[in-house]
Design a protein around this motif. Sequence first.
Motif, PDB file in Angstrom:
ATOM      1  N   PHE B 117      41.328  47.779  26.194  1.00 26.50           N
ATOM      2  CA  PHE B 117      41.427  47.675  24.735  1.00 26.50           C
ATOM      3  C   PHE B 117      41.999  46.265  24.340  1.00 26.50           C
ATOM      4  CE2 PHE B 117      43.694  48.327  20.989  1.00 26.50           C
ATOM      5  CZ  PHE B 117      42.980  49.290  20.232  1.00 26.50           C
ATOM      6  N   LYS B 118      41.211  45.452  23.652  1.00 25.50           N
ATOM      7  CA  LYS B 118      41.501  44.179  23.022  1.00 25.50           C
ATOM      8  C   LYS B 118      40.715  43.848  21.968  1.00 25.50           C
ATOM      9  CE  LYS B 118      38.818  41.476  26.577  1.00 25.50           C
ATOM     10  NZ  LYS B 118      38.873  40.669  27.696  1.00 25.50           N
ATOM     11  N   PRO B 119      41.104  42.681  21.403  1.00 29.68           N
ATOM     12  CA  PRO B 119      40.392  42.520  19.977  1.00 29.68           C
ATOM     13  C   PRO B 119      39.154  42.675  19.909  1.00 29.68           C
ATOM     14  CG  PRO B 119      42.141  40.940  20.387  1.00 29.68           C
ATOM     15  CD  PRO B 119      42.277  41.596  21.636  1.00 29.68           C
ATOM     16  N   VAL B 120      38.202  42.210  20.966  1.00 28.25           N
ATOM     17  CA  VAL B 120      36.791  42.377  20.719  1.00 28.25           C
ATOM     18  C   VAL B 120      36.364  43.869  21.068  1.00 28.25           C
ATOM     19  CG1 VAL B 120      35.877  40.051  21.119  1.00 28.25           C
ATOM     20  CG2 VAL B 120      36.531  41.670  23.077  1.00 28.25           C
ATOM     21  N   THR B 121      37.318  44.392  21.604  1.00 24.38           N
ATOM     22  CA  THR B 121      36.761  45.895  21.728  1.00 24.38           C
ATOM     23  C   THR B 121      37.359  47.014  20.861  1.00 24.38           C
ATOM     24  OG1 THR B 121      38.407  46.318  23.597  1.00 24.38           O
ATOM     25  CG2 THR B 121      36.310  45.461  24.431  1.00 24.38           C
ATOM     26  N   VAL B 122      38.015  46.497  19.919  1.00 22.88           N
ATOM     27  CA  VAL B 122      38.535  47.269  19.023  1.00 22.88           C
ATOM     28  C   VAL B 122      37.711  48.331  18.257  1.00 22.88           C
ATOM     29  CG1 VAL B 122      39.809  47.433  16.651  1.00 22.88           C
ATOM     30  CG2 VAL B 122      40.764  46.023  18.354  1.00 22.88           C
ATOM     31  N   LEU B 123      36.654  47.730  17.947  1.00 20.45           N
ATOM     32  CA  LEU B 123      35.598  48.516  17.385  1.00 20.45           C
ATOM     33  C   LEU B 123      34.985  49.775  18.250  1.00 20.45           C
ATOM     34  CD1 LEU B 123      34.827  48.536  14.439  1.00 20.45           C
ATOM     35  CD2 LEU B 123      32.371  47.349  14.920  1.00 20.45           C
ATOM     36  N   LEU B 124      34.882  49.200  19.600  1.00 23.82           N
ATOM     37  CA  LEU B 124      34.413  50.346  20.614  1.00 23.82           C
ATOM     38  C   LEU B 124      35.084  51.285  20.615  1.00 23.82           C
ATOM     39  CD1 LEU B 124      32.165  50.490  22.853  1.00 23.82           C
ATOM     40  CD2 LEU B 124      33.889  49.482  24.187  1.00 23.82           C
ATOM     41  N   TRP B 125      36.456  50.939  20.709  1.00 23.06           N
ATOM     42  CA  TRP B 125      37.658  51.974  21.012  1.00 23.06           C
ATOM     43  C   TRP B 125      37.748  53.089  19.747  1.00 23.06           C
ATOM     44  CZ3 TRP B 125      38.850  54.299  25.418  1.00 23.06           C
ATOM     45  CH2 TRP B 125      38.791  53.487  26.681  1.00 23.06           C
ATOM     46  N   LEU B 126      38.048  52.360  18.542  1.00 19.70           N
ATOM     47  CA  LEU B 126      38.117  52.883  17.348  1.00 19.70           C
ATOM     48  C   LEU B 126      37.169  53.352  16.477  1.00 19.70           C
ATOM     49  CD1 LEU B 126      41.422  51.004  16.407  1.00 19.70           C
ATOM     50  CD2 LEU B 126      41.363  53.075  17.832  1.00 19.70           C
ATOM     51  N   GLY B 127      35.833  52.920  16.901  1.00 21.01           N
ATOM     52  CA  GLY B 127      34.651  53.322  16.080  1.00 21.01           C
ATOM     53  C   GLY B 127      34.653  55.050  15.858  1.00 21.01           C
ATOM     54  N   PRO B 128      34.798  55.705  16.913  1.00 18.75           N
ATOM     55  CA  PRO B 128      34.472  57.047  17.047  1.00 18.75           C
ATOM     56  C   PRO B 128      35.633  57.540  15.924  1.00 18.75           C
ATOM     57  CG  PRO B 128      34.340  56.535  18.947  1.00 18.75           C
ATOM     58  CD  PRO B 128      34.743  55.280  18.458  1.00 18.75           C
ATOM     59  N   VAL B 129      36.964  57.333  15.950  1.00 14.80           N
ATOM     60  CA  VAL B 129      37.909  57.677  14.914  1.00 14.80           C
ATOM     61  C   VAL B 129      37.679  57.378  13.684  1.00 14.80           C
ATOM     62  CG1 VAL B 129      40.424  57.677  14.691  1.00 14.80           C
ATOM     63  CG2 VAL B 129      39.519  57.216  17.089  1.00 14.80           C
ATOM     64  N   LEU B 130      37.222  56.161  13.320  1.00 20.69           N
ATOM     65  CA  LEU B 130      37.075  55.616  12.220  1.00 20.69           C
ATOM     66  C   LEU B 130      35.642  56.582  11.439  1.00 20.69           C
ATOM     67  CD1 LEU B 130      38.210  52.788  11.286  1.00 20.69           C
ATOM     68  CD2 LEU B 130      35.965  52.029  11.479  1.00 20.69           C
ATOM     69  N   PHE B 131      34.702  56.915  12.361  1.00 19.33           N
ATOM     70  CA  PHE B 131      33.726  57.905  11.784  1.00 19.33           C
ATOM     71  C   PHE B 131      34.049  59.125  11.483  1.00 19.33           C
ATOM     72  CE2 PHE B 131      30.677  54.612  13.732  1.00 19.33           C
ATOM     73  CZ  PHE B 131      29.876  54.489  12.879  1.00 19.33           C
ATOM     74  N   LEU B 132      34.881  59.546  12.363  1.00 18.48           N
ATOM     75  CA  LEU B 132      35.480  60.908  12.161  1.00 18.48           C
ATOM     76  C   LEU B 132      36.369  60.937  10.858  1.00 18.48           C
ATOM     77  CD1 LEU B 132      35.750  63.724  13.798  1.00 18.48           C
ATOM     78  CD2 LEU B 132      38.075  62.876  14.391  1.00 18.48           C
ATOM     79  N   VAL B 133      37.190  59.981  10.612  1.00 24.81           N
ATOM     80  CA  VAL B 133      38.250  59.826   9.421  1.00 24.81           C
ATOM     81  C   VAL B 133      37.223  60.021   8.005  1.00 24.81           C
ATOM     82  CG1 VAL B 133      39.631  58.754   8.197  1.00 24.81           C
ATOM     83  CG2 VAL B 133      40.091  59.178  10.578  1.00 24.81           C
ATOM     84  N   ALA B 134      36.178  59.056   8.331  1.00 23.46           N
ATOM     85  CA  ALA B 134      35.236  58.661   7.016  1.00 23.46           C
ATOM     86  C   ALA B 134      34.478  59.887   6.722  1.00 23.46           C
ATOM     87  CB  ALA B 134      34.557  57.314   7.506  1.00 23.46           C
ATOM     88  N   GLY B 135      34.010  60.659   7.661  1.00 31.37           N
ATOM     89  CA  GLY B 135      33.099  61.768   7.433  1.00 31.37           C
ATOM     90  C   GLY B 135      34.163  62.852   7.243  1.00 31.37           C
ATOM     91  N   GLY B 136      35.342  63.151   7.535  1.00 25.04           N
ATOM     92  CA  GLY B 136      36.092  64.241   7.146  1.00 25.04           C
ATOM     93  C   GLY B 136      36.650  63.835   5.802  1.00 25.04           C
TER      94      GLY B 136
END
Lengths: 176, 178
Positions: B117-136
């Motif tokens: 987990f580091k700056p370049v991989t933030v989207l990789l790790w948090l992407g699914p959570v982001l999608f879940l929150v947006a969809g919810g």
Amino acid sequence: MKAKFLVPLAIFLVLAGFLGYGLTLNPREVPSPLIDKPAPGFSLARLEAPGQQFGTEDMRGKVWLLNVWASWCVSCRQEHPQLVALARQGVPVIGLNYKDERDAALKWLKDHGNPYAQTVADPDGRIGIDYGVYGTPETFLIDRGGVIRYKHIGPVTPDTIRNVLLPRIAELSRAG
Amino acid sequence: MPVERPTFQRLRALSLSILFAVVALAATDPQPVEAESSGQAQPLVADPVLEARVQSLAHKLRCLVCQNESIAESRAPLAIDLRNQVREQFAAGKNEDEVIEFLVTRYGDFVLYLPPFKPVTVLLWLGPVLFLVAGGGWLLLRLRSRAREPKQHLSDAERARAQALLAGAPAENEESGS
């Protein structure tokens, strides 16, 4: 909201854009973490004279190329004329003979010409691991201070030499 | 393809090892070895604990030659070399983090199947959570706005017709006469 039906289309286009860009990338080319880091030091037996050592310290103060090759490597054969041409232009190319047999390597150099200012032998591939080598041929551009400036994976092409290597070598040589 | 394997060397090594095996078999005394008589293969390594550690780490590392295999599974010469490196460093007393560090400084994060987990991989790790929150969030908004819409009640005529239908009256098709 009349344009609602456009939303799936927009999502599709964005996705297609990303996937299309992905197709242009070469998954074999893994960026090396060693760029702009000091080249791992080595002092290895010379291929031609195993009693003598040659290493990174001997190249300090010079801009040079480290070419990882082997006689069993078909792509090395393909890039060989390019290296010969580079050497003729006065670029010092050091060969790292990777996981090879001495006799086969010597015969290869005799048959195809020897572009290398020096060739050192890395029979068990240890120095190769230090340099993150995973597929021969690989070529490293190292500056006067012994820092790796560029890595080329796969056979060097005339195009790479003209557009990448020579300009960078000229720039590094000017930098003093 | 820039990637080459010393096939010839491997074949030669293989034939050599077969030769050695034959010679070794011929040289052993006829007394059957215990593991052989019990039908089990003999362990190939001297230290099974060390080997288990090597295998467990090797499964987490990607082979750069055949990129969809771990270095535990790959038969590429580089994978064999890297397994040997891991084994050597464990034997020298290094821990798993130190060995991973050794490999990452040479081959980059790409050797890790579990990216850090580091700056370049933030989207990789948090992407699914982001999608879940947006969809919810979108779903919640939709449900709320729907709840606010006035409920549509049936007119008297409609109610009478529905009751007639439920009571078994033949349906009149309003759209076409057939």
